[in-house]
Design an enzyme around this catalytic site. Structure first.
Site, PDB file in Angstrom:
ATOM      1  N   GLY A 230     -30.330   6.171 -33.986  1.00 55.45           N
ATOM      2  CA  GLY A 230     -30.685   5.018 -33.156  1.00 55.45           C
ATOM      3  C   GLY A 230     -29.784   4.886 -31.957  1.00 55.45           C
ATOM      4  O   GLY A 230     -28.757   5.570 -31.852  1.00 55.45           O
ATOM      5  N   PRO A 231     -30.127   3.999 -31.032  1.00 56.61           N
ATOM      6  CA  PRO A 231     -29.306   3.795 -29.829  1.00 56.61           C
ATOM      7  C   PRO A 231     -27.916   3.278 -30.181  1.00 56.61           C
ATOM      8  O   PRO A 231     -27.694   2.759 -31.291  1.00 56.61           O
ATOM      9  CB  PRO A 231     -30.104   2.738 -29.038  1.00 56.61           C
ATOM     10  CG  PRO A 231     -31.478   2.763 -29.614  1.00 56.61           C
ATOM     11  CD  PRO A 231     -31.337   3.164 -31.037  1.00 56.61           C
ATOM     12  N   GLY A 233     -24.781   0.924 -30.674  1.00 50.19           N
ATOM     13  CA  GLY A 233     -24.606  -0.506 -30.900  1.00 50.19           C
ATOM     14  C   GLY A 233     -25.629  -1.165 -31.785  1.00 50.19           C
ATOM     15  O   GLY A 233     -25.645  -2.388 -31.912  1.00 50.19           O
ATOM     16  N   HIS A 453     -34.804 -11.085   0.480  1.00 54.73           N
ATOM     17  CA  HIS A 453     -35.026  -9.985  -0.471  1.00 54.73           C
ATOM     18  C   HIS A 453     -35.255 -10.518  -1.889  1.00 54.73           C
ATOM     19  O   HIS A 453     -36.238 -10.153  -2.561  1.00 54.73           O
ATOM     20  CB  HIS A 453     -33.805  -9.044  -0.443  1.00 54.73           C
ATOM     21  CG  HIS A 453     -33.944  -7.838  -1.317  1.00 54.73           C
ATOM     22  ND1 HIS A 453     -34.263  -6.597  -0.823  1.00 54.73           N
ATOM     23  CD2 HIS A 453     -33.808  -7.675  -2.656  1.00 54.73           C
ATOM     24  CE1 HIS A 453     -34.312  -5.726  -1.814  1.00 54.73           C
ATOM     25  NE2 HIS A 453     -34.038  -6.368  -2.945  1.00 54.73           N
ATOM     26  N   GLU A 454     -34.362 -11.407  -2.345  1.00 55.76           N
ATOM     27  CA  GLU A 454     -34.475 -11.937  -3.709  1.00 55.76           C
ATOM     28  C   GLU A 454     -35.690 -12.859  -3.844  1.00 55.76           C
ATOM     29  O   GLU A 454     -36.348 -12.872  -4.896  1.00 55.76           O
ATOM     30  CB  GLU A 454     -33.192 -12.683  -4.097  1.00 55.76           C
ATOM     31  CG  GLU A 454     -31.931 -11.820  -4.113  1.00 55.76           C
ATOM     32  CD  GLU A 454     -32.025 -10.637  -5.060  1.00 55.76           C
ATOM     33  OE1 GLU A 454     -32.788 -10.712  -6.046  1.00 55.76           O
ATOM     34  OE2 GLU A 454     -31.353  -9.618  -4.810  1.00 55.76           O
ATOM     35  N   HIS A 457     -38.732 -10.708  -4.494  1.00 54.62           N
ATOM     36  CA  HIS A 457     -38.870 -10.338  -5.909  1.00 54.62           C
ATOM     37  C   HIS A 457     -39.492 -11.484  -6.707  1.00 54.62           C
ATOM     38  O   HIS A 457     -40.420 -11.283  -7.510  1.00 54.62           O
ATOM     39  CB  HIS A 457     -37.498 -10.009  -6.504  1.00 54.62           C
ATOM     40  CG  HIS A 457     -36.969  -8.671  -6.117  1.00 54.62           C
ATOM     41  ND1 HIS A 457     -37.651  -7.497  -6.318  1.00 54.62           N
ATOM     42  CD2 HIS A 457     -35.777  -8.314  -5.549  1.00 54.62           C
ATOM     43  CE1 HIS A 457     -36.922  -6.479  -5.886  1.00 54.62           C
ATOM     44  NE2 HIS A 457     -35.783  -6.953  -5.404  1.00 54.62           N
TER      45      HIS A 457
END
Length: 639
Positions: A230-231, A233, A453-454, A457
């Site tokens: 698994g990944p 952590g 810009h933000e 989004h």
């Protein structure tokens, strides 16, 4: 009655070496026995004066030095008062009282013979030459080289245990740490939240060791091994610790890198010793963390030479797990996040019978993990763990533990008595985005560009059905970014093309907003371009979601393709792939521009609020745009 605890005195090997060297030096200095005399230096001419005045009783000489013993009546003279005391300060009657250097020994001996004939001296003698100095000068280099060699071997073999260079002879011994019921192992399955499937399989292994007759009575066999994949952590090592806490059998724990050493054959020797120890204490469990350090696939073309130490270690591990000399009642647990690079012979049934995938926790499991890590923390009564679970999509168990710790640190920094909801939100922001940099110098023109810009989004993601819902937007520099937007992505098991396209369109919303408002673009969209390029390439080359290329993938799950020097497709196909990736990105860029053109006034209004407040939330977008279409409500269901 008090117990008399006398700690054992441990003799250092270096103390022994020092004592031996000291004895050699003492023998060399006091070759003729220990002497506490304190003779004074004089000259040859002075000696002849003492000789002529009939004050000398005896002379003992060697090739370079002579020692003079005075008569008792001569000791009363004032000129000899400094020659009377020995090294302890007592009256020195026996002598020697003086010493001096001589040149020609034969001539000096003739002078003494003449003096004795004249009655000026009672006796003289020549000292026999000691051999200890020569012996020491011969042995000392070898002793120093031997001590240096032992020191180097002890350092290279890993530690200070085993006096007298004992580590040299135990370098092939296993470094596994043994846990049993006597050790203080506090972790149990109760401390492992979520991971229900993995816990069930691991718990079955523990029960098999506790009550093997329950399974063997109907013909079942003990599994040889289980591989936790698994990944990072997700709790693989934590599961192994829980096994050590639950099992009433010896538990050997070590890392895959513990087999690796600079000496040839050490890894295979440690594998043999590990399984020998486990077999002696059977039934037992061996846990190898990060097994990919020694379990990588063996290559046909060995680039490191014909005798690869890592491959020898792997071969020995394969033999011990399932060979002619198979150890019974020894279960091997292993953990890795690189299962794709492991050797196929290691993965087959009979060695690792079970491969347990430990995935990232879902929203329900995250709630359970939060409840475990919040136990030692003083939290406010209104804190909702369900809300925290919703705010941390994609977080692993280790990430959640870090969030709880960061929240406690933030609350303590603010002199709070308990950790509240805002502290956890700040902790999530700190971990995801980095530390706020409010003192960073940003010009008004740059600040407006960042805000546009933000806001781009936020606007595009608000208008699209499958884009992730917005949580908040900030233009305060954080980490390496000049601004950031937080989303709450939907947790999906499968992803459809329209969902990926909507996400790409929302990502391109920042650059599209700059184009719509300023008719210029900047370098601020680098991370956005990197993200959409990866998504587009995945759609075309991995998931087979492109109509022109069709149902084909160039993904290699075994991980061997990264070692190949050639691409798995032709040059013509490479051109098609590049063209399709570019078309996907440009289509979504044009789509984002059209959405922002249609909502240009609202985009500017949102950017103005963002410049004023620096941070805006979902409520601010609802004020400007109204309720978000296609709003989805996430609920946590518990069984």
């Amino acid at each position: 009655m008090s117990e008399n605890k006398n700690p054992k005195f441990k003799v250092s090997p270096w103390l022994i070496y020092g004592l031996i060297l000291g004895v050699f030096l003492l023998i060399n200095v006091f070759g003729n026995g220990f002497d506490f005399s304190n003779p004074k230096p004089t000259t040859l001419s002075k000696f002849y004066e003492f000789l002529e005045s009939n004050q000398v009783d005896k002379v003992v000489f060697s090739n370079t030095k002579a020692q003079v013993f005075l008569k008792k009546d001569a000791l009363g003279n004032k000129e000899h008062k400094n020659a009377k005391n020995n090294i302890l300060g007592d009256l020195n009657e026996k002598g020697p009282h003086y010493y001096f250097e001589i040149g020609n020994t034969e001539l000096f001996q003739k002078e003494l013979i003449e003096a004795k004939k004249k009655g000026l001296i009672n006796d003289y003698a020549k000292e026999p030459e000691g051999i200890w100095g020569d012996v020491l000068s011969l042995l000392l280099p070898f002793l120093l080289l031997g001590g240096l060699w032992i020191f180097m071997m002890r350092r290279m073999s890993g530690g200070s245990g085993g006096g007298g260079g004992g580590q040299i002879f135990s370098i092939g011994k296993s470094k596994a740490k043994l846990f049993d019921e006597k050790n203080d192992i506090k972790v149990t399955f109760e401390n492992v939240a979520g991971l229900e499937g993995a816990k069930e399989e691991i718990q079955e292994i523990v029960e098999f060791l506790k009550t093997p007759e329950k399974y063997t009575s109907i013909g079942g066999k003990i599994p040889k091994g289980a591989l936790l994949v698994g990944p990072p952590g997700t709790g693989k090592t934590l599961l192994a610790k829980a096994v050590a806490g639950e099992a009433k059998v010896p538990f050997f724990s070590l890392s895959g890198s513990d087999f690796v050493e600079m000496f040839v054959g050490v890894g295979a020797s440690r594998v043999r010793d590990l399984f020998k120890q486990a077999k002696e204490k059977a039934p037992a469990i061996i846990f190898i963390d990060e097994i990919d350090a020694v379990g990588r696939a063996r290559g046909k073309n060995n680039m490191s030479g014909s005798n690869d130490e890592r491959e020898n270690t792997l071969n020995q591990l394969l033999t011990e797990m399932d060979g002619f000399g198979t150890n019974t009642n020894v279960i091997v647990l292993a953990a890795t996040n690189r299962a794709d690079v492991l050797d196929k012979a290691l993965m087959r049934a009979g060695r690792f019978d079970r491969q347990i995938y430990v995935d990232l926790p879902d929203i329900r499991e995250r709630k359970e993990i939060f409840e475990v890590h919040l136990k030692p923390i003083k939290k406010s009564e209104e804190l909702d763990t369900e809300f925290l679970a919703k705010q941390t999509p994609g977080f692993s168990g280790a990430d959640i533990a870090n969030v709880c710790n960061e929240a406690a640190l933030i609350a303590a920094r603010k002199d709070k008595k308990a950790v509240d909801k805002q502290d956890f939100l700040d902790a999530v922001d700190r971990i995801v985005g980095g530390l706020e940099k409010k003192n960073k110098i940003v010009t008004p023109e740059e600040k407006r560009a960042i805000a546009i810009h933000e806001a781009g989004h936020a606007t595009v993601s608000w208008m699209l059905e499958h884009a992730a819902p917005l949580v908040k937007v900030t233009i305060v520099p954080r980490g390496q970014s000049l601004g950031a937007a937080w989303y709450l992505p939907e947790e999906r098991l499968i992803v459809r093309p329209e969902q990926m396209l909507d996400e790409m369109c929302a990502t391109m919303g920042g650059r599209a907003a700059e184009k719509v408002i300023f008719n210029k673009i900047s370098t601020g969209a680098l991370s956005d371009l990197e993200k959409v390029t990866k998504q587009a390439r995945a759609m075309v080359t991995i998931y087979g979601l492109n109509e022109k290329l069709g149902n084909i993938t160039y993904y290699d799950s075994s991980g061997q393709s990264e070692y190949n020097f050639s691409k798995p497709y032709s040059e013509e196909t490479a051109k098609v792939i590049d063209t399709e990736i570019s078309l996907l990105i440009e289509d979504q860029y044009k789509r984002a521009i059209q959405l922002l053109e249609d909502n240009k006034d609202k985009l500017i209004q949102l950017a103005d609020i963002l410049i004023e407040k620096e941070v805006i939330f979902k409520d601010d977008l609802e004020t400007i745009f109204g309720n978000r279409p296609h709003e989805k409500i996430i609920e946590i269901t518990t069984e």
